[in-house]
Each structure stands twice: as structure tokens, then as C-alpha cells.
Design an enzyme around this catalytic site. Structure first.
Site, PDB file in Angstrom:
ATOM      1  N   GLY A  37     -71.054  11.864   7.969  1.00 61.15           N
ATOM      2  CA  GLY A  37     -69.818  12.635   7.869  1.00 61.15           C
ATOM      3  C   GLY A  37     -70.028  13.792   6.910  1.00 61.15           C
ATOM      4  N   LEU A  38     -69.087  14.690   6.917  1.00 67.04           N
ATOM      5  CA  LEU A  38     -69.177  15.877   6.069  1.00 67.04           C
ATOM      6  C   LEU A  38     -69.213  15.498   4.583  1.00 67.04           C
ATOM      7  CD1 LEU A  38     -66.453  18.005   7.886  1.00 67.04           C
ATOM      8  CD2 LEU A  38     -68.907  18.533   7.821  1.00 67.04           C
ATOM      9  N   GLY A  40     -67.793  15.090   1.144  1.00 65.63           N
ATOM     10  CA  GLY A  40     -66.399  14.861   0.749  1.00 65.63           C
ATOM     11  C   GLY A  40     -65.584  14.098   1.776  1.00 65.63           C
ATOM     12  N   SER A  41     -66.239  13.661   2.862  1.00 65.06           N
ATOM     13  CA  SER A  41     -65.481  12.926   3.888  1.00 65.06           C
ATOM     14  C   SER A  41     -65.122  11.528   3.398  1.00 65.06           C
ATOM     15  CB  SER A  41     -66.279  12.845   5.195  1.00 65.06           C
ATOM     16  OG  SER A  41     -67.523  12.205   4.994  1.00 65.06           O
ATOM     17  N   GLY A  42     -65.924  10.996   2.468  1.00 69.32           N
ATOM     18  CA  GLY A  42     -65.617   9.666   1.928  1.00 69.32           C
ATOM     19  C   GLY A  42     -66.723   8.647   2.132  1.00 69.32           C
ATOM     20  N   LYS A  43     -67.919   9.102   2.486  1.00 66.86           N
ATOM     21  CA  LYS A  43     -69.024   8.165   2.751  1.00 66.86           C
ATOM     22  C   LYS A  43     -69.308   7.280   1.533  1.00 66.86           C
ATOM     23  CE  LYS A  43     -71.874  11.525   3.669  1.00 66.86           C
ATOM     24  NZ  LYS A  43     -70.912  12.633   3.427  1.00 66.86           N
ATOM     25  N   SER A  44     -69.543   7.917   0.385  1.00 64.78           N
ATOM     26  CA  SER A  44     -69.891   7.146  -0.826  1.00 64.78           C
ATOM     27  C   SER A  44     -68.749   6.243  -1.244  1.00 64.78           C
ATOM     28  CB  SER A  44     -70.188   8.089  -1.996  1.00 64.78           C
ATOM     29  OG  SER A  44     -71.340   8.803  -1.755  1.00 64.78           O
ATOM     30  N   SER A 111     -76.335  13.333   6.921  1.00 62.64           N
ATOM     31  CA  SER A 111     -77.146  13.215   8.147  1.00 62.64           C
ATOM     32  C   SER A 111     -76.499  13.992   9.300  1.00 62.64           C
ATOM     33  CB  SER A 111     -77.412  11.755   8.526  1.00 62.64           C
ATOM     34  OG  SER A 111     -76.314  10.914   8.355  1.00 62.64           O
TER      35      SER A 111
HETATM   36  P1  ADP Z   1     -69.023  11.898   0.488  1.00 62.44           P
HETATM   37  O1  ADP Z   1     -69.854  10.747  -0.024  1.00 62.44           O
HETATM   38  O2  ADP Z   1     -68.767  11.801   1.960  1.00 62.44           O
HETATM   39  O3  ADP Z   1     -69.549  13.238   0.079  1.00 62.44           O
HETATM   40  P2  ADP Z   1     -67.133  11.106  -1.503  1.00 62.44           P
HETATM   41  O4  ADP Z   1     -66.944   9.648  -1.251  1.00 62.44           O
HETATM   42  O5  ADP Z   1     -68.069  11.502  -2.615  1.00 62.44           O
HETATM   43  O6  ADP Z   1     -67.565  11.795  -0.139  1.00 62.44           O
HETATM   44  O7  ADP Z   1     -65.748  11.812  -1.768  1.00 62.44           O
HETATM   45  C1  ADP Z   1     -64.603  11.561  -1.000  1.00 62.44           C
HETATM   46  C2  ADP Z   1     -63.371  11.895  -1.836  1.00 62.44           C
HETATM   47  O8  ADP Z   1     -62.214  11.737  -1.026  1.00 62.44           O
HETATM   48  C3  ADP Z   1     -63.236  10.980  -3.024  1.00 62.44           C
HETATM   49  O9  ADP Z   1     -62.764  11.739  -4.107  1.00 62.44           O
HETATM   50  C4  ADP Z   1     -62.161   9.995  -2.536  1.00 62.44           C
HETATM   51  O10 ADP Z   1     -61.422   9.425  -3.598  1.00 62.44           O
HETATM   52  C5  ADP Z   1     -61.281  10.873  -1.680  1.00 62.44           C
HETATM   53  N1  ADP Z   1     -60.502  10.168  -0.638  1.00 62.44           N
HETATM   54  C6  ADP Z   1     -59.178  10.290  -0.432  1.00 62.44           C
HETATM   55  N2  ADP Z   1     -58.760   9.517   0.592  1.00 62.44           N
HETATM   56  C7  ADP Z   1     -59.838   8.883   1.064  1.00 62.44           C
HETATM   57  C8  ADP Z   1     -60.042   7.931   2.113  1.00 62.44           C
HETATM   58  N3  ADP Z   1     -59.047   7.476   2.882  1.00 62.44           N
HETATM   59  N4  ADP Z   1     -61.305   7.500   2.327  1.00 62.44           N
HETATM   60  C9  ADP Z   1     -62.327   7.965   1.563  1.00 62.44           C
HETATM   61  N5  ADP Z   1     -62.198   8.845   0.551  1.00 62.44           N
HETATM   62  C10 ADP Z   1     -60.965   9.307   0.279  1.00 62.44           C
END
Ligand code: ADP
Length: 202
Positions: A37-38, A40-44, A111
Site C-alpha cells: 500500500g501507499l 502512510g496507508s497504514g501498513k506498519s 512494494s
Molecule cells: P505505512 O506503514 O503504510 O507507511 P503507517 O502505519 O506508518 O503507514 O502510518 C499510517 C498512519 O495512519 C498512522 O499515523 C496511523 O495512526 C494512521 N491511521 C489512521 N487510521 C488508520 C487506520 N484505519 N488504519 C491504519 N492506520 C490508520
């Protein structure tokens, strides 16, 4: 087996097999949850939440996280297309070793390229690769911008940024499709653990 730059390299068959390790644990079928996913999508965030759920229920997992791996194993790689491909190839190989060790592996890397994810899928046996599409629209990721990276990319301070000036190719048929815009982090994590239970991994 993939070609090697070295010659006279022979694969050793060890006495203790993956199956032995799986049977010794007796609690889980190993697999890789490949998050894509992009930024900031929430992967981590979701992978972390899944790992906490797994840990609290006694399962054995390991989380390979994008930034952390770039500090060590892949510190020699940048973000041009060639380095992104090599980044994913190495993670794919590491995830395969951890699956061989009997673990539920979670990987959290953008990815972005379908072909690279396909290569990693091909490294694993069919049931051991679970693609998890963290589907969050670019506008939402950009609004969240947890690391301030979109701001920098828009200002031209970061080149080759996925979604801005580098492509993201969304999966066409990921095993798990997670919609973060309509679910909380906990709900997303529970969706993934439920999948694992329903498909006999846990
Ligand atoms: P990635 O690893 O994809 O770059 P991160 O997990 O680092 O993304 O960041 C995702 C951000 O979005 C976090 O600050 C998280 O708290 C926020 N967020 C808000 N709502 C959600 C959700 N439903 N699922 C995942 N992350 C969320």
C-alpha cells in the site's frame, strides 16, 4: 532455483525440515502476510496491531518493517526503480527463510510494482503467500502524512516518491483487501486475524 553469481553452490537438505518445525510448534501453519500500500496507508500500524494480537494469543510471528530493514540489511539501497526491485527481492528471500523457520511473517513495504510482488509470490508455495492490500486513497495518506514525506515530495525535496512521481500498481486480486478509510486500526487487524483463522493458519 534462481541463478547465483557464485559457482559450485549446492543447496543442502537439512535433517530437520520445515514440517518438523511446524509439527513441533503444533499451533500454526507458517505463512507470509505481505502488506502492500501507499506510504502512510497504514501498513506498519496494522501489521503491528496484527502482531500484538498474534503474540497475545500465543502465536509466533516476525514483523519485517520497511524503514527498519533499510537501516540494516538494505542500507545500500535507495529508491530508484532498480533498488526498489532489489529491496523487495531481498525481503522476499528473508520472508521465505522465516516461513521455513515456522513463523507467521508480516512484511510492511510499499512494494509498489505488481511484477515484484509476483516474483515474491512465486518464491513461496501458493498457500504460504497472503497478499494484504492496505487500500487507502492517496488523498487520505497525504492528509495523514505521518512522517511528513508527502509534504517534502510535493515540494520536490524527495524524488521517486510513490503516488507522486513514482507509480503504485494496486493488487488485482489480493487475498485480503483492507479498507482503512471505513475501519479502525483494531478492526483492520481483526479482519486479518479472522482470515488466518478461517483459512486454517491459526
Ligand atoms: P505505512 O506503514 O503504510 O507507511 P503507517 O502505519 O506508518 O503507514 O502510518 C499510517 C498512519 O495512519 C498512522 O499515523 C496511523 O495512526 C494512521 N491511521 C489512521 N487510521 C488508520 C487506520 N484505519 N488504519 C491504519 N492506520 C490508520
Amino acid at each position: 532455483m534462481a541463478s547465483s553469481a557464485a559457482t559450485n553452490v549446492v543447496w543442502h537438505q537439512h535433517q530437520v525440515s520445515k514440517l518438523d518445525r511446524v509439527q513441533q510448534k503444533g499451533i500454526q501453519r507458517p505463512a507470509v502476510l505481505w502488506f502492500t500500500g501507499l506510504s502512510g496507508s497504514g501498513k506498519s500500524t496494522i501489521a503491528n496491531a496484527v502482531e500484538q494480537l498474534l503474540f497475545s494469543q500465543g502465536y509466533h510471528s516476525y514483523l519485517l518493517d520497511g524503514d527498519n530493514v533499510r537501516h540494516g540489511l538494505n542500507q545500500d539501497l535507495g529508491f530508484n526503480d532498480q533498488d526498489r526491485i532489489e529491496n523487495i527481492r531481498r525481503i522476499g528471500e528473508v520472508s521465505k527463510l522465516f516461513v521455513d523457520a515456522g513463523l507467521i511473517v508480516l512484511t510492511a513495504f510499499i512494494s509498489p510494482f505488481r511484477e515484484d510482488r509476483q516474483l515474491v509470490r512465486a518464491l513461496h508455495s501458493a498457500s504460504e503467500f497472503i497478499e494484504v492490500f492496505i487500500d487507502t486513497p492517496l488523498a487520505v495518506c497525504e492528509r495523514r502524512d505521518p512522517k511528513g514525506l508527502y509534504k517534502k515530495a510535493r515540494a520536490g525535496e524527495i524524488k521517486h516518491f510513490t503516488g507522486i512521481d513514482s507509480a503504485y500498481e494496486a493488487p488485482e486480486k489480493a487475498e485480503i483487501h483492507v479498507d482503512t478509510a471505513s475501519q479502525s486500526v483494531v478492526e483492520c487487524a481483526e479482519q486479518i486475524v479472522t482470515y488466518l483463522k478461517q483459512h486454517g493458519y491459526l
